[in-house]
Design a protein around this motif. Structure first.
Motif, PDB file in Angstrom:
ATOM      1  N   GLY A 515      -9.160   6.014   7.927  1.00  0.00           N
ATOM      2  CA  GLY A 515      -8.908   4.859   8.783  1.00  0.00           C
ATOM      3  C   GLY A 515      -7.489   4.874   9.316  1.00  0.00           C
ATOM      4  O   GLY A 515      -6.537   5.119   8.577  1.00  0.00           O
ATOM      5  N   PHE A 516      -7.330   4.627  10.604  1.00  0.00           N
ATOM      6  CA  PHE A 516      -6.021   4.646  11.243  1.00  0.00           C
ATOM      7  C   PHE A 516      -5.699   3.279  11.841  1.00  0.00           C
ATOM      8  O   PHE A 516      -6.562   2.631  12.446  1.00  0.00           O
ATOM      9  N   GLY A 517      -4.453   2.866  11.688  1.00  0.00           N
ATOM     10  CA  GLY A 517      -3.953   1.693  12.398  1.00  0.00           C
ATOM     11  C   GLY A 517      -4.416   0.360  11.866  1.00  0.00           C
ATOM     12  O   GLY A 517      -4.440  -0.621  12.620  1.00  0.00           O
ATOM     13  N   LEU A 518      -4.743   0.261  10.579  1.00  0.00           N
ATOM     14  CA  LEU A 518      -5.252  -1.007  10.044  1.00  0.00           C
ATOM     15  C   LEU A 518      -4.184  -2.094  10.076  1.00  0.00           C
ATOM     16  O   LEU A 518      -4.474  -3.252  10.405  1.00  0.00           O
ATOM     17  N   ILE A 519      -2.952  -1.756   9.732  1.00  0.00           N
ATOM     18  CA  ILE A 519      -1.889  -2.760   9.736  1.00  0.00           C
ATOM     19  C   ILE A 519      -1.617  -3.232  11.157  1.00  0.00           C
ATOM     20  O   ILE A 519      -1.430  -4.440  11.404  1.00  0.00           O
ATOM     21  N   GLY A 610      -1.800   7.549  12.682  1.00  0.00           N
ATOM     22  CA  GLY A 610      -1.204   6.490  13.479  1.00  0.00           C
ATOM     23  C   GLY A 610      -0.253   7.036  14.517  1.00  0.00           C
ATOM     24  O   GLY A 610      -0.091   6.453  15.598  1.00  0.00           O
ATOM     25  N   ILE A 611       0.364   8.175  14.218  1.00  0.00           N
ATOM     26  CA  ILE A 611       1.262   8.819  15.173  1.00  0.00           C
ATOM     27  C   ILE A 611       0.477   9.710  16.122  1.00  0.00           C
ATOM     28  O   ILE A 611       0.619   9.617  17.341  1.00  0.00           O
ATOM     29  N   THR A 612      -0.368  10.575  15.585  1.00  0.00           N
ATOM     30  CA  THR A 612      -1.058  11.550  16.423  1.00  0.00           C
ATOM     31  C   THR A 612      -2.126  10.930  17.309  1.00  0.00           C
ATOM     32  O   THR A 612      -2.441  11.462  18.380  1.00  0.00           O
ATOM     33  N   LEU A 632       1.064   3.478   9.874  1.00  0.00           N
ATOM     34  CA  LEU A 632       0.651   4.572   9.000  1.00  0.00           C
ATOM     35  C   LEU A 632       0.196   4.005   7.662  1.00  0.00           C
ATOM     36  O   LEU A 632       0.941   3.287   6.989  1.00  0.00           O
ATOM     37  N   GLY A 633      -1.035   4.316   7.284  1.00  0.00           N
ATOM     38  CA  GLY A 633      -1.533   3.916   5.985  1.00  0.00           C
ATOM     39  C   GLY A 633      -1.441   2.422   5.743  1.00  0.00           C
ATOM     40  O   GLY A 633      -1.725   1.599   6.622  1.00  0.00           O
ATOM     41  N   ASN A 634      -1.003   2.068   4.551  1.00  0.00           N
ATOM     42  CA  ASN A 634      -0.899   0.679   4.132  1.00  0.00           C
ATOM     43  C   ASN A 634       0.529   0.166   4.282  1.00  0.00           C
ATOM     44  O   ASN A 634       0.931  -0.796   3.634  1.00  0.00           O
ATOM     45  N   SER A 635       1.292   0.808   5.154  1.00  0.00           N
ATOM     46  CA  SER A 635       2.709   0.496   5.292  1.00  0.00           C
ATOM     47  C   SER A 635       2.957  -0.399   6.494  1.00  0.00           C
ATOM     48  O   SER A 635       2.249  -0.306   7.506  1.00  0.00           O
TER      49      SER A 635
END
Length: 746
Positions: A515-519, A610-612, A632-635
């Motif tokens: 999963g990408f971009g959840l935050i 999230g970057i790519t 990125l991730g959970n950050s």
């Protein structure tokens, strides 16, 4: 010399053709024999272990059989590598072209796509996806504008989620594994062909030991040769011998991750210590020798070694290995291996203290995982009994699988921010208007926040169903071509059932989507909820119009969006949105998995996508411009966590545990970690006590990154954890460097 690679490829192809009508397991066993021991090289000066190869599969081998050949599985071909050989050996161009033409249609990767049922094929070749010039690999359509893309993709056919049971290999040794196969074959004669393939493959392992021993003897390395010869007839009797066996098996299996090596190797290391054959310094040097070979391979997205955690039969011996492994990491200061420490309440505190020592010197390892959250969480999400959940291990980027008990490959991706974009455009792409999702309602129909959130989740649910079909097809079609015989031999239940991974041999065959971009999605929903539905400053059509024009002419509104509370600041109302949608997403994947032919289906929030993938996502309501990186991730999004370390950790600790893995990145200044060690230690322990699942800790001094941009030659050892992988900061692209520099430094 490299020309030998052409000869090996020709022989590999000849055997494949000759055995085309044989079983997948037997054909595979014979094909592997054509490569080994032919690819093996003698040791170089200073090597602690045999393990060098003429041409490494991760970089150069143009033809292979692998669980993870790049993004491919099974029989894989890399045309670009063959083209390089053509340039170097033009007199062999015709032979190489014939190989390319044959494998263009015979590669498992190609057949999996070309033979897919229509509902699967339409997903694999999603709107906006085209083939490259070879007609072989898929890529994004360059004709689409910046910000245009798709919600979910399935570029991979790999079976990456494999962590074999090295403990069994070390305890039984080559002779014991042969006995296990023969015993199982006597009980299950109807599966004789599979067992014969296992025995043939173990003979290949034996030939590699024999060949490496001869090469070591010729190089004057009798110490290495003696170990290799002994491994042919007995289980390893020392730590060094056990590591050597793991290296040999790794070469043949193409495994990229190593799992719970403190269980596999700890007992022998401890025995060496107790009988005086090894001291701490010698153990560290032998472990660094192991790391040297991993560094040669440089598989930065994988190379996981897991230490610590519940469920270790002999925790004291395992702890000894863990402390040695961390000290070796501290001295090496390298990108690999990705050393991972599992923590739990009541564990030997020396492990956590040693971890902080390593991190405080800028080593970035070990990454930290919380057993007290992950074990019960994975019991639920992966449908596991407690005893099996104890053997969880993160993959290279942090997705979850099981040591020796299962596979759970992350072959698909879900771009959550793109799903929200589709929900705001009734299923269409916000950048070019192509239909990329479900028609979940015009803006006029989304007259409450709850309806918008439901539309978003409907987009996710639709792609999850398509993803699971692709995962099921991947398992079915791959199993027709290959068996991954040596992997199957070292995974629980395959021998007993007389079946390969793909035939139902392994205890758990699951799947995972990245999963990408959840935050970014949660932040965007928070902005829309506050400014549209609660305060009614803008209508939903007005806000969507601002996004569609990438905020051009609406800078004041964009600043207002940027100033709305964001995840990472202990703003409970934002964190609640994030947790609620994550709970719903996890439930969607879990429920769809239960209805499939897989044991589980999970979603991870882990990767640097999230970057790519940011360039393929239009502007979003969190204030992010079209094509810019996502979270990125959970950050937290870089620069948005402005309330301090405690607030950031409190937000991250609220993330639900019923997932397939998360990564949380935090940048700590070296001064803070070393001068205020106890404060940081207590903060991390409190985070884990409150439910925090994982931490990647970067540690450097203020100004290090800025100086590295100006004087990269001074900072060649500046290593950073990007998200799911690590790299030397000076080797990263400018966009990734910028993302890391914008993260809050506590």
């Amino acid at each position: 010399m490299k020309e030998k690679i052409i000869d090996l490829s020709l022989e590999f192809t000849r055997v494949y053709r000759q055995m085309k009508d044989a079983s997948a397991a037997m054909r595979e066993a014979h094909a592997v024999r054509t490569l080994y021991p032919g690819l093996l090289l003698p040791p170089e000066e200073g090597d602690m272990y045999a393990g060098r190869m003429e041409c490494h599969y991760a970089r150069d081998l143009p033809l292979d059989l692998s669980p993870q050949g790049g993004a491919q599985v099974g029989y894989v071909m890399f045309p670009g590598r063959f083209r390089t050989l053509e340039d170097e050996y033009p007199h062999r161009r015709d032979e190489i072209e014939a190989l390319i033409e044959f494998w263009k249609t015979e590669s498992t990767f190609v057949k999996l796509r070309e033979e897919a049922p229509e509902d699967v094929y339409s997903y694999l070749m999603e709107t906006g996806i085209v083939k490259d010039d070879e007609g072989y690999m898929r890529c994004d359509d360059p004709a689409r504008p910046r910000g245009a893309g798709f919600i979910s993709g399935c570029a991979d056919t790999r079976t990456a989620g494999i962590m074999v049971n090295f403990t069994r290999a070390v305890e039984r040794g080559l002779p014991g594994l042969r006995q296990d196969v023969e015993r199982a074959m006597a009980k299950n004669p109807g599966r004789r062909d599979f067992y014969e393939a296992c025995l043939y493959t173990l003979k290949t392992v034996d030939l590699c030991l024999e060949d490496y021993a001869a090469k070591c003897r010729a190089a004057g390395r009798d110490d290495m040769a003696d170990i290799l010869c002994a491994l042919r007839s007995a289980a390893p009797d020392s730590y060094r011998a056990a590591v050597q066996l793991v290296i040999i098996l790794t070469i043949l299996m193409r495994t990229c991750n190593y799992g719970r090596l403190d269980i596999a190797l700890g007992d022998l290391m401890d025995a060496d210590f107790r009988r005086g054959a090894l001291d701490f310094e010698q153990a560290v040097r032998q472990t660094i020798g192991f790391y040297d070979l991993l560094d040669e391979c440089n598989v930065i997205y994988d190379s996981r070694i897991v230490i610590g955690g519940r469920g270790r039969p002999h925790p004291e011996a395992a702890d000894r290995f863990a402390l040695v492994a961390m000290e070796a990491v501290r001295r090496c200061h390298r990108v690999v291996p990705v050393l991972t420490l599992r923590l739990y309440d009541g564990q030997n505190p020396a492990l956590f203290d040693k971890a902080l020592d390593c991190i405080g010197e800028g080593c970035i390892y070990p990454t930290l995982y919380n057993d007290d959250v992950y074990v019960p969480g994975l019991q639920k999400s992966m449908n596991l009994p407690y005893e099996d959940a104890l053997d969880y291990v993160p993959l290279g980027c942090g997705e979850m699988t099981l040591y020796g008990k299962g596979v759970g490959s992350p072959n698909s991706t879900t771009r959550f921010l793109k799903a929200l974009e589709a929900a705001l455009h009734n299923g269409r792409d916000g950048a070019d208007g192509l239909l990329i999702g479900e028609k979940t309602g015009e803006l006029s129909e989304l007259d409450s926040y709850e309806k918008l959130e439901a539309a978003f989740l409907d987009q996710v649910r639709a792609v999850a169903r398509r993803e699971i079909r692709a995962h099921e097809w991947n398992r079915e079609r791959t199993g027709r071509d290959c068996a991954l015989v040596l992997h199957s031999l070292l995974l629980d239940d395959c021998l007993e059932r007389g079946a390969s991974i793909y035939e139902g041999g392994v205890r758990y065959f699951g799947a995972n989507t990245e999963g990408f971009g959840l935050i970014s999605t949660a932040n965007s929903l928070a902005v829309i909820k506050k400014l549209v539905y609660d305060e009614k400053k803008y209508t939903l059509p007005e806000l969507v119009h601002m996004l569609d024009v990438d905020f051009e002419g609406y800078e004041d509104a964009r600043r207002e969006m940027l100033n709305v509370d964001k995840f990472g600041n202990d703003a409970e109302w934002v964190d609640d949105i994030k947790r609620r949608i994550e709970d719903e997403i996890n439930a969607i994947y879990h429920d769809i998995g239960l209805k499939s032919h897989l044991h589980y289906y999970t979603v991870a929030n882990v990767n640097p996508g999230g970057i790519t993938i940011g360039p393929y996502v239009a502007a979003s309501a969190d204030g992010r411009r079209c094509g810019e990186p996502m979270s990125l991730g959970n950050s937290p999004m870089p620069g948005t966590d402005v309330s301090g370390l405690t607030a950031m950790l409190l937000s991250c600790a609220r993330s639900p545990a019923d997932n397939g893995g998360v990564v949380t990145n935090v940048n700590i200044s070296r001064a803070m970690l070393n001068d205020r060690r106890e404060t940081v230690r207590q903060a991390f322990l409190a985070y884990f006590k409150l439910g925090g699942q994982q931490l990647n800790v970067n540690c450097f001094s203020k100004g290090d990154l800025e100086d590295a941009l100006v004087h990269p030659e001074r900072h060649r050892n500046l290593i950073v954890r990007v998200s799911g992988y690590s790299a030397r900061f000076t080797s990263l692209d400018a966009i990734t460097q910028k993302n890391i520099m914008e993260r809050t430094l506590f």
